[in-house]
Design a protein around this motif. Sequence first.
Motif, mmCIF file in Angstrom:
data_model
loop_
_atom_site.group_PDB
_atom_site.id
_atom_site.type_symbol
_atom_site.label_atom_id
_atom_site.label_comp_id
_atom_site.label_asym_id
_atom_site.label_seq_id
_atom_site.Cartn_x
_atom_site.Cartn_y
_atom_site.Cartn_z
ATOM 1 N N UNK A 145 20.971 48.110 106.835
ATOM 2 C CA UNK A 145 20.972 49.403 107.338
ATOM 3 C C UNK A 145 21.869 50.299 106.538
ATOM 4 N N UNK A 146 23.142 49.659 106.288
ATOM 5 C CA UNK A 146 24.005 50.550 105.206
ATOM 6 C C UNK A 146 23.381 50.558 103.794
ATOM 7 N N UNK A 147 22.695 49.637 103.313
ATOM 8 C CA UNK A 147 22.493 49.538 101.935
ATOM 9 C C UNK A 147 21.079 50.356 101.637
ATOM 10 N N UNK A 148 20.156 50.181 102.699
ATOM 11 C CA UNK A 148 18.719 50.562 102.579
ATOM 12 C C UNK A 148 18.248 51.588 103.381
ATOM 13 N N UNK A 149 19.104 52.049 104.268
ATOM 14 C CA UNK A 149 19.033 53.052 105.286
ATOM 15 C C UNK A 149 17.884 52.752 106.348
ATOM 16 N N UNK A 150 17.919 51.568 106.726
ATOM 17 C CA UNK A 150 16.955 51.232 108.157
ATOM 18 C C UNK A 150 17.367 49.812 108.394
ATOM 19 N N UNK A 151 17.321 49.522 109.684
ATOM 20 C CA UNK A 151 17.585 48.309 110.199
ATOM 21 C C UNK A 151 16.138 47.648 110.307
ATOM 22 N N UNK A 152 16.253 46.371 109.630
ATOM 23 C CA UNK A 152 14.981 45.743 109.082
ATOM 24 C C UNK A 152 14.478 45.228 110.909
ATOM 25 N N UNK A 153 13.161 45.164 111.009
ATOM 26 C CA UNK A 153 12.345 44.445 111.876
ATOM 27 C C UNK A 153 13.054 42.946 111.682
ATOM 28 N N UNK B 38 18.632 33.570 98.466
ATOM 29 C CA UNK B 38 19.253 32.447 97.599
ATOM 30 C C UNK B 38 18.441 31.190 98.150
ATOM 31 N N UNK B 39 18.566 31.086 99.257
ATOM 32 C CA UNK B 39 17.943 29.856 99.919
ATOM 33 C C UNK B 39 16.676 30.270 100.750
ATOM 34 N N UNK B 40 15.509 29.632 99.836
ATOM 35 C CA UNK B 40 14.207 30.008 100.168
ATOM 36 C C UNK B 40 13.364 28.828 100.065
ATOM 37 N N UNK B 41 12.455 28.731 100.890
ATOM 38 C CA UNK B 41 11.380 27.503 100.471
ATOM 39 C C UNK B 41 10.146 28.027 99.958
ATOM 40 N N UNK B 42 9.937 29.408 99.730
ATOM 41 C CA UNK B 42 8.747 29.798 99.207
ATOM 42 C C UNK B 42 8.444 29.597 97.750
ATOM 43 N N UNK B 43 7.133 29.518 97.473
ATOM 44 C CA UNK B 43 7.054 29.423 96.046
ATOM 45 C C UNK B 43 7.320 30.732 95.334
ATOM 46 N N UNK B 44 7.253 30.738 94.009
ATOM 47 C CA UNK B 44 7.637 31.799 93.357
ATOM 48 C C UNK B 44 6.619 33.089 93.495
ATOM 49 N N UNK B 45 5.522 32.691 93.853
ATOM 50 C CA UNK B 45 4.379 33.971 94.022
ATOM 51 C C UNK B 45 4.473 34.417 95.433
ATOM 52 N N UNK B 46 5.334 34.010 96.087
ATOM 53 C CA UNK B 46 5.457 34.902 97.460
ATOM 54 C C UNK B 46 6.698 35.954 97.550
ATOM 55 N N UNK B 47 6.110 37.065 98.040
ATOM 56 C CA UNK B 47 7.297 38.247 98.120
ATOM 57 C C UNK B 47 7.559 38.408 99.642
ATOM 58 N N UNK B 48 8.655 38.541 99.933
ATOM 59 C CA UNK B 48 8.913 38.847 101.157
ATOM 60 C C UNK B 48 9.473 40.295 101.320
ATOM 61 N N UNK B 49 8.744 41.181 102.191
ATOM 62 C CA UNK B 49 8.849 42.353 102.264
ATOM 63 C C UNK B 49 9.525 42.773 103.594
ATOM 64 N N UNK B 50 10.676 43.792 103.678
ATOM 65 C CA UNK B 50 11.173 44.256 105.016
ATOM 66 C C UNK B 50 10.986 45.641 105.239
ATOM 67 N N UNK B 51 11.065 45.934 106.500
ATOM 68 C CA UNK B 51 10.949 47.496 106.940
ATOM 69 C C UNK B 51 11.245 47.477 108.243
ATOM 70 N N UNK B 52 11.466 48.822 108.673
ATOM 71 C CA UNK B 52 11.942 48.856 110.216
ATOM 72 C C UNK B 52 10.941 48.463 111.356
ATOM 73 N N UNK B 53 9.602 48.370 110.840
ATOM 74 C CA UNK B 53 8.767 48.084 111.719
ATOM 75 C C UNK B 53 8.142 46.614 111.699
ATOM 76 N N UNK B 54 7.499 46.236 112.606
ATOM 77 C CA UNK B 54 6.636 45.145 112.482
ATOM 78 C C UNK B 54 5.593 45.649 111.772
ATOM 79 N N UNK B 55 5.312 45.459 110.662
ATOM 80 C CA UNK B 55 4.271 45.947 109.866
ATOM 81 C C UNK B 55 2.656 45.333 110.121
ATOM 82 N N UNK B 56 2.609 44.214 110.596
ATOM 83 C CA UNK B 56 1.329 43.424 111.049
ATOM 84 C C UNK B 56 0.742 44.286 112.027
ATOM 85 N N UNK B 57 1.501 44.538 113.217
ATOM 86 C CA UNK B 57 1.133 45.257 114.285
ATOM 87 C C UNK B 57 0.939 46.943 113.895
ATOM 88 N N UNK B 58 1.704 47.361 113.025
ATOM 89 C CA UNK B 58 1.780 48.908 112.810
ATOM 90 C C UNK B 58 0.443 49.151 111.822
#
Length: 124
Positions: A28-36, A91-111
Amino acid sequence: MEVEGTITTGYGKGAYFLGQEFYKSKFNEKCGFEPYPGTLNITISEKYLDEIREIKSNCTNIIKPKEGFGGVKYIKATLNDDIVGAIVFPDKTTHDENYLEFIAKDNLRKKLKLEDGDKVKLKI
């Protein structure tokens, strides 16, 4: 930079971490939103990997928790020319390199009524 990718199901771990008060307040401080509490997982083509590796290695936006959790690099991005958010590189992830994780304030699958296999575009 513009990246195209495909929505995919993740492991569900992002919900736990983004539900932690420390991460919520710092994003919230760094990006201007509280992530879902959860990430939108996007698989990308190998053709983008060199640029993504460079972005990740040169990224100076870092959230470092006090203890017990890993740090997270992040870069602000826009999904489908409309949704402001960030791509996170834990830093700690189990995803492959070709996975990107996107965050936003809303549940984007629903929205956005997104399902696995849907195509999306990220502007970084």
